[in-house]
Design a protein around this motif. Structure first.
Motif, PDB file in Angstrom:
ATOM      1  N   GLU A 253      87.267  74.960  35.904  1.00 21.73           N
ATOM      2  CA  GLU A 253      85.873  75.372  35.754  1.00 21.73           C
ATOM      3  C   GLU A 253      84.952  74.514  36.616  1.00 21.73           C
ATOM      4  O   GLU A 253      84.053  75.024  37.292  1.00 21.73           O
ATOM      5  N   ALA A 254      85.173  73.193  36.605  1.00 23.19           N
ATOM      6  CA  ALA A 254      84.329  72.304  37.407  1.00 23.19           C
ATOM      7  C   ALA A 254      84.490  72.604  38.896  1.00 23.19           C
ATOM      8  O   ALA A 254      83.515  72.568  39.658  1.00 23.19           O
ATOM      9  N   TYR A 255      85.716  72.897  39.337  1.00 23.01           N
ATOM     10  CA  TYR A 255      85.953  73.246  40.741  1.00 23.01           C
ATOM     11  C   TYR A 255      85.179  74.507  41.109  1.00 23.01           C
ATOM     12  O   TYR A 255      84.489  74.556  42.137  1.00 23.01           O
ATOM     13  N   GLN A 256      85.284  75.539  40.274  1.00 23.51           N
ATOM     14  CA  GLN A 256      84.615  76.807  40.584  1.00 23.51           C
ATOM     15  C   GLN A 256      83.097  76.641  40.572  1.00 23.51           C
ATOM     16  O   GLN A 256      82.403  77.176  41.445  1.00 23.51           O
ATOM     17  N   ARG A 257      82.575  75.910  39.603  1.00 22.62           N
ATOM     18  CA  ARG A 257      81.129  75.703  39.559  1.00 22.62           C
ATOM     19  C   ARG A 257      80.650  74.915  40.785  1.00 22.62           C
ATOM     20  O   ARG A 257      79.565  75.170  41.319  1.00 22.62           O
ATOM     21  N   SER A 258      81.458  73.964  41.235  1.00 20.46           N
ATOM     22  CA  SER A 258      81.079  73.171  42.400  1.00 20.46           C
ATOM     23  C   SER A 258      80.915  74.054  43.631  1.00 20.46           C
ATOM     24  O   SER A 258      79.937  73.936  44.380  1.00 20.46           O
ATOM     25  N   PHE A 259      81.848  74.980  43.837  1.00 21.80           N
ATOM     26  CA  PHE A 259      81.757  75.830  45.024  1.00 21.80           C
ATOM     27  C   PHE A 259      80.763  76.968  44.854  1.00 21.80           C
ATOM     28  O   PHE A 259      80.257  77.493  45.854  1.00 21.80           O
ATOM     29  N   LEU A 260      80.439  77.339  43.634  1.00 22.21           N
ATOM     30  CA  LEU A 260      79.335  78.283  43.444  1.00 22.21           C
ATOM     31  C   LEU A 260      78.012  77.619  43.815  1.00 22.21           C
ATOM     32  O   LEU A 260      77.163  78.227  44.468  1.00 22.21           O
ATOM     33  N   ARG A 261      77.843  76.356  43.407  1.00 25.18           N
ATOM     34  CA  ARG A 261      76.621  75.645  43.799  1.00 25.18           C
ATOM     35  C   ARG A 261      76.558  75.477  45.311  1.00 25.18           C
ATOM     36  O   ARG A 261      75.476  75.550  45.906  1.00 25.18           O
ATOM     37  N   ALA A 262      77.701  75.252  45.942  1.00 20.77           N
ATOM     38  CA  ALA A 262      77.723  75.129  47.405  1.00 20.77           C
ATOM     39  C   ALA A 262      77.271  76.422  48.070  1.00 20.77           C
ATOM     40  O   ALA A 262      76.727  76.407  49.179  1.00 20.77           O
TER      41      ALA A 262
END
Length: 694
Positions: free
Chosen positions: A309-318
């Motif tokens: 989840e943290a990985y996916q949220r990080s790249f959504l913010r990117a």
């Protein structure tokens, strides 16, 4: 895509740089040794390219524009702007963009991973001056870099521009950057924490992959000038060239993006093999970036689910999507939408990663309308509501008492008047005087996945007719909005008005609205959930067939506290039904969700009202106010007719909501409703036929 062009140039210059996978090594993490660090020569180099604005990727940004803006402000504060690098920036950017060989500049410091700043710059100046006999005396830390650079920059103009850039960097170091880095960067405590978390949390999830790919050791450089698009250089044990990765650090207090960006960069080691033969060669460049992001997601899904989840949220913010998705399925869908890849290619990636026991890709869940808080929309509508920038019409664009409520809160906090409050009377008059400026009320819907800061930055770029330098164009999902703004801002007066509006909104965000919105977040969450629940449980089952027929099954809904009963709707991409965006009022505490849901239904009617077959009967077809008034009345009546046909038990409540919206308290009868929202019988019949015929 930069990475593919780099590979071909590098292979032509020195084929030995690309390593073959090391097969059969022990996958124990103790044998894997990646060193996380921050290095002056790497930071200065990427600082220079960020200042120059050399960013040509169509995917994720190569450089952090917020960093470049901060640097300029700091130089101005110190009285050293412009430095020689700033003065050369425009000319260097033009030259770099003309010649594909200069794409290698984005990777150059990785050819010198163990060199000092002085050693790397000395080596590059030797290359630019054709002093290739330096190869015989070059040290271990520069020998590989000199060979690479000499093979890439072989024309006179290339060497001239390389020398200009290196000499400008040397002066930048003396005039500004050495002091700036010492104060802001050198004591970055996150490097130690990054190394710990890499070794203890991330490495166990990727160790098998890195071992099979031969990426068992190397350098991970963290640099604040970089954007979310990182860099990977695969080294060679034969030539004693170490692997090197460079990744961004968007904030000193937020190190997660650096960790996940490093995994994504290492994934490029297998992306080419996974994609080869699966798509036309000319399409591979556009697929590599999303494939690398999805590769990292597959690794965490299989080996470290708590980090997924943290990985996916990080790249959504990117990708400028900072939505706080309510559940894992919505998050996963948004992630896959942001980094699209055919299921076949995802399966090929999984095979390449040798993920045991993974099932082939499953069908995606059915799309739906998602109700969500959007801070950038709230800020923009707050700005216009404080200005009281309403328009004539049957329903108010903004909440009637919002400006008074906000003024009282600001006075209590001691921040009244803000810049926005001071400018409000002038801005209200200027906006009201120009009927061509209606687009101002729709701005955040054209940019649905942005943060408040990125929205204001994108509008500024549109005002200046300046494409986003990080992307070689405007950001994804923005061209329609930029085009609409450009039409509205064809004259200087309107551009000046919009610039003043953006300045006021930016100041409002900093001095008041950011903290105010954060305080209300928890309190408002239940209201968003109530709107979502009412739509999903009551409206979708009864109106489902109509919504399917009209392709109105999915999109985003932004309830906003500043809005009045008149909402907004934008069809961002007519070829993608999930890109429809609606904004409606958010009910106050203690109020039910009905007014928001009925407003949402009414907004969907605009897509029917504006259909080419709906020709309004106007006394003056050239009067935009008359046309807009008719459209808004027709949309209210359209929503009522939809409920009559598909959900008759709700028509009484619908009438009451829209009579209350204009203060019509005498009754909630059909005759009162028709009197408040009159419509020519011929137009009424045309709308009814359109509803029935789909």
């Amino acid at each position: 895509m930069i990475r593919r062009r780099i590979a071909s140039v590098a292979c032509a210059a020195a084929a030995w740089v690309l390593a073959s996978p090391v097969v059969g090594q022990d996958s124990d993490t103790a044998s894997i040794n990646w060193k996380v660090t921050s290095a002056p020569h790497v930071d200065l180099w990427y600082h220079g390219l960020a200042v120059v604005g050399f960013d040509q990727t169509k995917g994720l940004p190569l450089y952090n524009q917020a960093y470049a803006d901060r640097v300029r402000r700091e130089k101005e504060r110190r009285g050293v702007y412009p430095t020689p690098l700033d003065e050369l920036a425009k000319d260097l950017r033009k030259e770099f963009e003309k010649d594909p060989a200069f794409q290698n500049m984005h990777f150059l410091p990785l050819y010198f991973p163990e060199a000092s700043r002085e050693e790397m710059h000395g080596a590059l100046l030797a290359v630019s001056d054709r002093q290739l006999d330096s190869l015989r005396t070059a040290g271990r830390s520069t020998r590989t870099g000199i060979r690479m650079a000499a093979g890439i920059f072989d024309s006179g103009n290339q060497r001239k521009r390389l020398k200009q850039f290196v000499e400008a960097l040397n002066r930048e170091w003396t005039i500004f950057f050495s002091h700036y880095r010492e104060i802001v960067l050198e004591d970055f405590p996150g490097v130690v924490e990054l190394q710990r978390r890499w070794d203890q949390e991330v490495l166990p999830a990727v160790s098998d992959f890195t071992t099979r790919s031969g990426l068992t050791d190397g350098w991970i450089f963290v640099s604040p000038a970089l954007g979310p698009e990182g860099r990977l250089l695969q080294g060679s044990r034969v030539r004693r060239a170490p692997h090197a990765v460079a990744v961004w650090s968007p904030g000193w207090d937020d190190i997660d993006p650096s960790l996940y960006a490093a995994v994504r960069e290492m994934c490029f080691a297998v992306v080419d093999d996974a994609l080869r033969g699966a798509a036309p060669r000319e399409d591979l460049g556009d697929l590599e970036g999303p494939a690398a992001v999805r590769c990292g997601s597959l690794l965490f899904e299989a080996n470290a689910p708590p980090l997924l989840e943290a990985y996916q949220r990080s790249f959504l913010r990117a990708a400028d999507d900072d939505i706080d998705y309510a559940n894992e399925s919505e998050l996963a869908r948004a992630f896959e939408d942001a980094y699209p890849l055919e299921d076949e290619l995802v399966d090929r990636l999984a095979e390449q990663l040798d993920i045991p026991g993974r099932e082939p890709s499953r069908p995606k869940p059915a799309p739906r309308w998602v109700v969500q808080a959007r801070p950038h929309a709230d800020l923009w509508f707050h700005t216009l509501a404080v200005i009281q920038a309403d328009q004539p019409g049957p329903l108010a664009l903004y909440s009637a008492d919002y400006a008074d409520r906000i003024r009282a809160i600001k006075q209590e906090l001691g921040v009244y008047p803000t810049l926005l409050d001071s400018l409000a009377p002038r801005l209200r008059k200027d906006i009201g005087d120009d009927n061509t400026f209606d687009v101002v009320h729709f701005v955040p819907l054209y940019f649905p996945r942005m943060t408040p800061e990125r929205l204001l930055e994108t509008i500024r770029n549109a005002i200046d007719n300046r494409p986003d330098p990080r992307r070689g164009g405007y950001a994804p999902n923005t061209p329609i909005g930029v085009l609409q703004l450009s039409y509205a801002m064809e004259n200087g007066r309107v551009r000046r008005l919009m610039r003043t509006l953006v300045d006021a909104a930016e100041n409002e965000w900093e001095v008041f609205y950011r903290a105010y919105a954060e305080r209300l977040k928890g309190e408002q969450e239940s209201r968003y959930l109530a709107i979502q629940s009412m739509w999903d449980s009551l409206f979708v089952p009864q109106l489902g067939s109509y919504l399917e027929r009209r392709r109105l099954t999915a999109g985003m809904v932004f309830p906003s506290p500043a809005l009045g009963p008149e909402g907004r709707i934008v069809d961002v991409d007519s070829s993608n039904p999930t890109d429809q965006v609606v904004a409606v009022q958010l009910p106050l505490a203690g109020e039910g969700p009905a007014q928001s849901v009925f407003a949402f239904l009414k907004e969907l009617c605009f897509l029917l009202i504006d259909d080419r077959e709906i020709v309004p009967f106007l006394d003056d077809p050239d009067d935009p106010e008359e046309l807009d008034d008719l459209r808004r009345r027709a949309a209210v009546r359209c929503g009522y007719m939809l409920l009559e046909l598909y959900a008759p038990t709700l028509v009484g409540q619908y009438r009451r909501v829209f009579l209350d919206a204009v203060g019509a308290e005498e009754s909630s009868t059909v005759s009162a409703f028709e009197r408040v929202y009159p419509l020519d019988p011929k137009v009424l019949e045309r709308v009814r036929n359109q509803i029935r015929g789909g």
